[in-house]
Design a protein around this motif. Structure first.
Motif, PDB file in Angstrom:
ATOM      1  N   THR A   1       0.807  -1.100  -0.215  1.00 31.89           N
ATOM      2  CA  THR A   1       0.222  -0.026  -0.005  1.00 31.89           C
ATOM      3  C   THR A   1       0.802   1.137   0.176  1.00 31.89           C
ATOM      4  O   THR A   1       2.147   1.528  -0.071  1.00 31.89           O
ATOM      5  CB  THR A   1      -1.015   0.008   1.112  1.00 31.89           C
ATOM      6  OG1 THR A   1      -1.948   1.224   1.131  1.00 31.89           O
ATOM      7  CG2 THR A   1      -0.121   0.210   2.636  1.00 31.89           C
TER       8      THR A   1
ATOM      9  N   SER B   1      -6.610   3.939   0.878  1.00 31.92           N
ATOM     10  CA  SER B   1      -6.236   2.656   0.638  1.00 31.92           C
ATOM     11  C   SER B   1      -5.024   1.889   2.427  1.00 31.92           C
ATOM     12  O   SER B   1      -5.327   0.842   2.390  1.00 31.92           O
ATOM     13  CB  SER B   1      -4.745   2.375  -0.279  1.00 31.92           C
ATOM     14  OG  SER B   1      -4.714   1.112  -0.248  1.00 31.92           O
TER      15      SER B   1
ATOM     16  N   THR C   1       4.325  -0.145   3.544  1.00 29.79           N
ATOM     17  CA  THR C   1       3.920   0.604   2.481  1.00 29.79           C
ATOM     18  C   THR C   1       4.884   2.190   2.138  1.00 29.79           C
ATOM     19  O   THR C   1       6.430   1.457   1.917  1.00 29.79           O
ATOM     20  CB  THR C   1       2.949   1.502   3.193  1.00 29.79           C
ATOM     21  OG1 THR C   1       2.580   2.488   3.005  1.00 29.79           O
ATOM     22  CG2 THR C   1       4.212   2.099   4.839  1.00 29.79           C
TER      23      THR C   1
END
Length: 340
Positions: free
Chosen positions: A51, A60, A80
């Motif tokens: 994400t 998200s 991430t």
């Protein structure tokens, strides 16, 4: 689902689930669709999820945390990204985000690869996801910030890795040259390469992939469908390639690859997923999904049997570069300390 290990010992599944569409990329994704995509991925054995704050201005990440937070933390890997801070913008509630995500523009993105910006970004990602640590943190598209990314952002991520807040660090980009620079000049564990190691784009084979193999740095490959042209068994004349309409010569090349694939009982999308995983430096292929059905389709493609004869024929027609040499025991020299 097979896994491959980073040099830190962290294991990722060979197929990962990209969560850009959980941020309502191009159109709305419902909570039910997102839940179905994650449940389907989990049932298939996928344990790597990617994400970023950029995806839907934090939507998200929030969905990732909500859908994964109830599962055993040691059983999945979440990556991430840092580099785009989300700055509150209350007056944007009545208009839509202008970077492709169907969400209210209640935040604006601000580039920031400073040490403080990185620390703030990770703290905010932990808050949005509700998790106690991030498994992999990538610099997100630092194309215009190479020197600051090298001297400030990556050392800041390394500090957090040493503290156990992050498991592994690297960068994610749509180019290979700067990723190679980071491998040479910073202590990275893994990089995410989008669209530059595919059936149609071999940019990474010249420098990045051999260097990563030599240094023991893992490669996560994204964008294997090159914006969609390789996602269909028969590439469309108006198909998308690298975020734009594909040039006729690229469509023709993709169709020839598809014909050869069909001759070996393989579809073009199946070959698109299988090809990067043949390289010994590649640890995972991340494919985006919006629904359970899309996830299941990608899993079926990943599980398809692809004969070696297919790759041999593609190389014989000069549609693929030579097979990479395989080094079972890569050396991991320390990064150089030269000025970036």
């Amino acid at each position: 689902m097979r896994t491959r290990a980073l040099r830190t010992g962290l294991e990722v599944t060979e197929l990962g689930l990209g969560l850009a569409q959980f941020g309502n990329l191009y159109r709305e994704t419902t909570d039910a669709e997102a839940a179905g995509a994650v449940d389907s991925a989990w049932a298939a054995g996928i344990r790597y999820f990617d994400t970023a704050p950029h995806y839907g201005l934090g939507l998200s990440e929030r969905r990732a945390g909500a859908l994964l937070g109830g599962r055993a933390r040691g059983e999945f890997v979440l990556s991430t990204k840092v580099g785009r801070l989300l700055i509150s913008q209350p007056d944007g509630a009545d208009r839509q985000d202008d970077e492709g995500f169907v969400v209210p523009a209640t935040f604006r993105r601000q580039w920031d690869f400073s040490r403080d910006g990185v620390l703030r970004s990770i703290e905010e990602s932990l808050t949005r996801t509700g998790l106690d640590h991030i498994d992999i943190a990538y610099l997100h598209d630092p194309d215009d910030f190479r020197d600051q990314a090298t001297t400030e952002a990556l050392p800041a991520l390394a500090e957090l890795r040493d503290q156990g807040v992050i498991g592994a660090i690297g960068a994610g980009m749509n180019q290979s040259a700067m990723l190679a620079h980071f491998i040479r000049h910073a202590d990275v564990d893994v990089v995410m390469l989008a669209g530059r190691y595919t059936l149609l784009d071999h940019e990474a084979t010249t420098e990045l992939l051999p260097l990563a193999l030599e240094r023991g740095v893992g490669i996560v490959v994204a964008g294997v469908y090159n914006s969609g042209l390789l996602a269909q068994e028969r590439p469309a004349a108006d198909g998308k390639y690298n975020y734009d309409t594909a040039p006729p010569e690229i469509v023709q090349r993709a169709r020839r690859i598809a014909e050869i694939c069909a001759g070996h009982g393989v579809t073009l999308p199946e070959a698109a997923i299988a090809y990067p995983l043949r390289h010994p430096a590649v640890v995972s292929v991340v494919v985006g999904s919006r629904t359970a059905a899309q996830t299941e389709s990608n899993v079926d493609r990943y599980r398809a049997t692809v004969p070696d004869a297919l790759w041999e024929e593609l190389r014989a027609e000069a549609l693929l570069p030579p097979e990479p040499s395989r080094n079972p025991s890569p050396t991991i020299p320390a990064p150089t300390q030269e000025t970036p």
